[in-house]
Design a protein around this motif. Structure first.
Motif, PDB file in Angstrom:
ATOM      1  N   MET A   1       0.851  -1.180   0.000  1.00 17.53           N
ATOM      2  CA  MET A   1       0.000   0.000   0.000  1.00 17.53           C
ATOM      3  C   MET A   1       0.891   1.236   0.000  1.00 17.53           C
ATOM      4  SD  MET A   1      -3.418   0.885   0.472  1.00 17.53           S
ATOM      5  CE  MET A   1      -4.044  -0.544   1.270  1.00 17.53           C
ATOM      6  N   VAL A   2       0.678   2.088  -0.968  1.00 15.99           N
ATOM      7  CA  VAL A   2       1.434   3.339  -1.078  1.00 15.99           C
ATOM      8  C   VAL A   2       0.655   4.487  -0.462  1.00 15.99           C
ATOM      9  CG1 VAL A   2       2.402   4.986  -2.746  1.00 15.99           C
ATOM     10  CG2 VAL A   2       2.623   2.529  -3.152  1.00 15.99           C
ATOM     11  N   TYR A   3      -0.688   4.440  -0.585  1.00 19.24           N
ATOM     12  CA  TYR A   3      -1.529   5.545  -0.124  1.00 19.24           C
ATOM     13  C   TYR A   3      -2.937   5.004   0.090  1.00 19.24           C
ATOM     14  CZ  TYR A   3      -4.245   9.862  -0.333  1.00 19.24           C
ATOM     15  OH  TYR A   3      -5.111  10.879  -0.058  1.00 19.24           O
ATOM     16  N   GLU A   4      -3.651   5.608   1.047  1.00 11.57           N
ATOM     17  CA  GLU A   4      -5.062   5.297   1.236  1.00 11.57           C
ATOM     18  C   GLU A   4      -5.755   6.486   1.870  1.00 11.57           C
ATOM     19  OE1 GLU A   4      -8.023   1.831   2.961  1.00 11.57           O
ATOM     20  OE2 GLU A   4      -5.990   1.940   3.751  1.00 11.57           O
ATOM     21  N   ASP A   5      -6.964   6.772   1.388  1.00 13.29           N
ATOM     22  CA  ASP A   5      -7.846   7.737   2.033  1.00 13.29           C
ATOM     23  C   ASP A   5      -9.266   7.184   1.937  1.00 13.29           C
ATOM     24  OD1 ASP A   5      -8.879   8.416  -0.517  1.00 13.29           O
ATOM     25  OD2 ASP A   5      -7.761  10.294  -0.641  1.00 13.29           O
ATOM     26  N   ALA A   6     -10.259   8.001   2.194  1.00 12.50           N
ATOM     27  CA  ALA A   6     -11.643   7.531   2.207  1.00 12.50           C
ATOM     28  C   ALA A   6     -12.137   7.070   0.834  1.00 12.50           C
ATOM     29  CB  ALA A   6     -12.563   8.627   2.744  1.00 12.50           C
ATOM     30  N   GLU A   7     -11.550   7.617  -0.251  1.00  9.36           N
ATOM     31  CA  GLU A   7     -12.030   7.299  -1.602  1.00  9.36           C
ATOM     32  C   GLU A   7     -11.123   6.385  -2.416  1.00  9.36           C
ATOM     33  OE1 GLU A   7     -14.490  10.480  -3.787  1.00  9.36           O
ATOM     34  OE2 GLU A   7     -12.856  11.597  -2.825  1.00  9.36           O
ATOM     35  N   TYR A   8      -9.808   6.358  -2.109  1.00 10.25           N
ATOM     36  CA  TYR A   8      -8.856   5.681  -2.995  1.00 10.25           C
ATOM     37  C   TYR A   8      -7.821   4.875  -2.224  1.00 10.25           C
ATOM     38  CZ  TYR A   8     -10.700   9.343  -5.926  1.00 10.25           C
ATOM     39  OH  TYR A   8     -11.557  10.185  -6.575  1.00 10.25           O
ATOM     40  N   ILE A   9      -7.308   3.851  -2.898  1.00 10.92           N
ATOM     41  CA  ILE A   9      -6.087   3.202  -2.457  1.00 10.92           C
ATOM     42  C   ILE A   9      -5.107   3.260  -3.629  1.00 10.92           C
ATOM     43  CG2 ILE A   9      -7.211   1.696  -0.779  1.00 10.92           C
ATOM     44  CD1 ILE A   9      -6.759  -0.618  -2.751  1.00 10.92           C
ATOM     45  N   VAL A  10      -3.828   3.300  -3.304  1.00 10.69           N
ATOM     46  CA  VAL A  10      -2.780   3.278  -4.317  1.00 10.69           C
ATOM     47  C   VAL A  10      -1.818   2.163  -3.936  1.00 10.69           C
ATOM     48  CG1 VAL A  10      -0.936   4.574  -5.458  1.00 10.69           C
ATOM     49  CG2 VAL A  10      -3.013   5.765  -4.701  1.00 10.69           C
ATOM     50  N   ILE A  11      -1.586   1.262  -4.905  1.00  6.70           N
ATOM     51  CA  ILE A  11      -0.699   0.128  -4.680  1.00  6.70           C
ATOM     52  C   ILE A  11       0.310   0.024  -5.820  1.00  6.70           C
ATOM     53  CG2 ILE A  11      -2.383  -1.179  -3.335  1.00  6.70           C
ATOM     54  CD1 ILE A  11      -2.970  -2.830  -5.880  1.00  6.70           C
ATOM     55  N   ARG A  12       1.373  -0.739  -5.588  1.00 12.49           N
ATOM     56  CA  ARG A  12       2.341  -1.025  -6.643  1.00 12.49           C
ATOM     57  C   ARG A  12       1.791  -2.130  -7.538  1.00 12.49           C
ATOM     58  NH1 ARG A  12       6.395   1.985  -5.185  1.00 12.49           N
ATOM     59  NH2 ARG A  12       6.769   2.347  -2.987  1.00 12.49           N
ATOM     60  N   ASP A  13       2.022  -2.000  -8.850  1.00  9.25           N
ATOM     61  CA  ASP A  13       1.602  -3.030  -9.793  1.00  9.25           C
ATOM     62  C   ASP A  13       2.468  -4.274  -9.590  1.00  9.25           C
ATOM     63  OD1 ASP A  13       1.412  -4.535 -12.426  1.00  9.25           O
ATOM     64  OD2 ASP A  13      -0.004  -2.916 -12.793  1.00  9.25           O
ATOM     65  N   ILE A  14       1.857  -5.457  -9.621  1.00  9.26           N
ATOM     66  CA  ILE A  14       2.624  -6.690  -9.405  1.00  9.26           C
ATOM     67  C   ILE A  14       3.429  -7.109 -10.636  1.00  9.26           C
ATOM     68  CG2 ILE A  14       1.086  -7.547  -7.598  1.00  9.26           C
ATOM     69  CD1 ILE A  14      -0.091  -9.483  -9.715  1.00  9.26           C
ATOM     70  N   ALA A  15       3.120  -6.525 -11.778  1.00  9.03           N
ATOM     71  CA  ALA A  15       3.873  -6.797 -13.011  1.00  9.03           C
ATOM     72  C   ALA A  15       4.244  -5.450 -13.636  1.00  9.03           C
ATOM     73  CB  ALA A  15       3.047  -7.638 -13.965  1.00  9.03           C
ATOM     74  N   PRO A  16       5.171  -4.715 -13.014  1.00 16.31           N
ATOM     75  CA  PRO A  16       5.454  -3.340 -13.455  1.00 16.31           C
ATOM     76  C   PRO A  16       5.967  -3.243 -14.888  1.00 16.31           C
ATOM     77  CG  PRO A  16       7.088  -4.077 -11.854  1.00 16.31           C
ATOM     78  CD  PRO A  16       6.041  -5.142 -11.930  1.00 16.31           C
ATOM     79  N   LYS A  17       5.498  -2.197 -15.574  1.00 19.70           N
ATOM     80  CA  LYS A  17       5.914  -1.883 -16.935  1.00 19.70           C
ATOM     81  C   LYS A  17       6.815  -0.661 -16.976  1.00 19.70           C
ATOM     82  CE  LYS A  17       3.148  -5.046 -18.623  1.00 19.70           C
ATOM     83  NZ  LYS A  17       3.460  -6.319 -18.027  1.00 19.70           N
ATOM     84  N   ALA A  18       7.178  -0.155 -15.807  1.00 26.06           N
ATOM     85  CA  ALA A  18       8.043   1.020 -15.679  1.00 26.06           C
ATOM     86  C   ALA A  18       8.730   0.923 -14.321  1.00 26.06           C
ATOM     87  CB  ALA A  18       7.211   2.302 -15.762  1.00 26.06           C
ATOM     88  N   PRO A  19       9.841   1.651 -14.140  1.00 28.09           N
ATOM     89  CA  PRO A  19      10.495   1.637 -12.828  1.00 28.09           C
ATOM     90  C   PRO A  19       9.554   2.002 -11.680  1.00 28.09           C
ATOM     91  CG  PRO A  19      11.951   2.619 -14.451  1.00 28.09           C
ATOM     92  CD  PRO A  19      10.616   2.419 -15.129  1.00 28.09           C
ATOM     93  N   ILE A  20       8.648   2.934 -11.916  1.00 25.91           N
ATOM     94  CA  ILE A  20       7.580   3.254 -10.970  1.00 25.91           C
ATOM     95  C   ILE A  20       6.277   2.914 -11.677  1.00 25.91           C
ATOM     96  CG2 ILE A  20       6.385   5.088  -9.705  1.00 25.91           C
ATOM     97  CD1 ILE A  20       9.122   6.594  -9.694  1.00 25.91           C
ATOM     98  N   HIS A  21       5.518   1.982 -11.126  1.00 30.41           N
ATOM     99  CA  HIS A  21       4.234   1.598 -11.720  1.00 30.41           C
ATOM    100  C   HIS A  21       3.247   1.383 -10.584  1.00 30.41           C
ATOM    101  CE1 HIS A  21       1.965  -1.039 -14.887  1.00 30.41           C
ATOM    102  NE2 HIS A  21       1.158  -0.193 -14.253  1.00 30.41           N
ATOM    103  N   LEU A  22       2.367   2.357 -10.412  1.00 26.70           N
ATOM    104  CA  LEU A  22       1.371   2.337  -9.346  1.00 26.70           C
ATOM    105  C   LEU A  22      -0.027   2.272  -9.932  1.00 26.70           C
ATOM    106  CD1 LEU A  22       2.829   5.215  -7.133  1.00 26.70           C
ATOM    107  CD2 LEU A  22       3.303   2.762  -6.953  1.00 26.70           C
ATOM    108  N   LEU A  23      -0.968   1.782  -9.145  1.00 25.53           N
ATOM    109  CA  LEU A  23      -2.373   1.749  -9.525  1.00 25.53           C
ATOM    110  C   LEU A  23      -3.172   2.590  -8.539  1.00 25.53           C
ATOM    111  CD1 LEU A  23      -2.736  -2.086 -10.129  1.00 25.53           C
ATOM    112  CD2 LEU A  23      -2.191  -0.310 -11.809  1.00 25.53           C
TER     113      LEU A  23
END
Length: 93
Positions: A1-23
């Motif tokens: 988990m990279v980030y979470e608030d009341a509306e969203y979560i942000v996680i790292r992609d398990i099969a990254p296509k870039a050095p930084i790949h978040l969802l």
């Protein structure tokens, strides 16, 4: 988990296509980003993706895949944040 608030979560992609790949994933469930009909909801999603992307890298790409023919493999709305390339050929996704 990279980030979470009341509306969203942000996680790292398990099969990254870039050095930084978040969802960036809204907690309100829709299958595809084009199923969001409320302009405010759509705007908040893209603004949150931009906010998180700017925290990760000065240059980035935001991507939303819609449907199998558009490259969507997980059928829950999400925005990809792709970043971290050095400007080389691998940045041409």
């Amino acid at each position: 988990m990279v980030y979470e608030d009341a509306e969203y979560i942000v996680i790292r992609d398990i099969a990254p296509k870039a050095p930084i790949h978040l969802l960036v994933i809204p907690k309100r469930v829709t299958a595809r980003v084009d199923e969001i009909t409320d302009p405010g909801e759509m705007g908040r999603l893209w603004l949150k993706a931009t906010e998180i992307a700017r925290q990760q890298a000065p240059d980035y790409r935001l991507v939303a895949n819609c449907g199998p023919g558009g490259g969507q493999m997980v059928f829950h709305t999400h925005i990809h944040i792709l970043a971290g390339w050095d400007g080389g050929p691998e940045s041409d996704l």
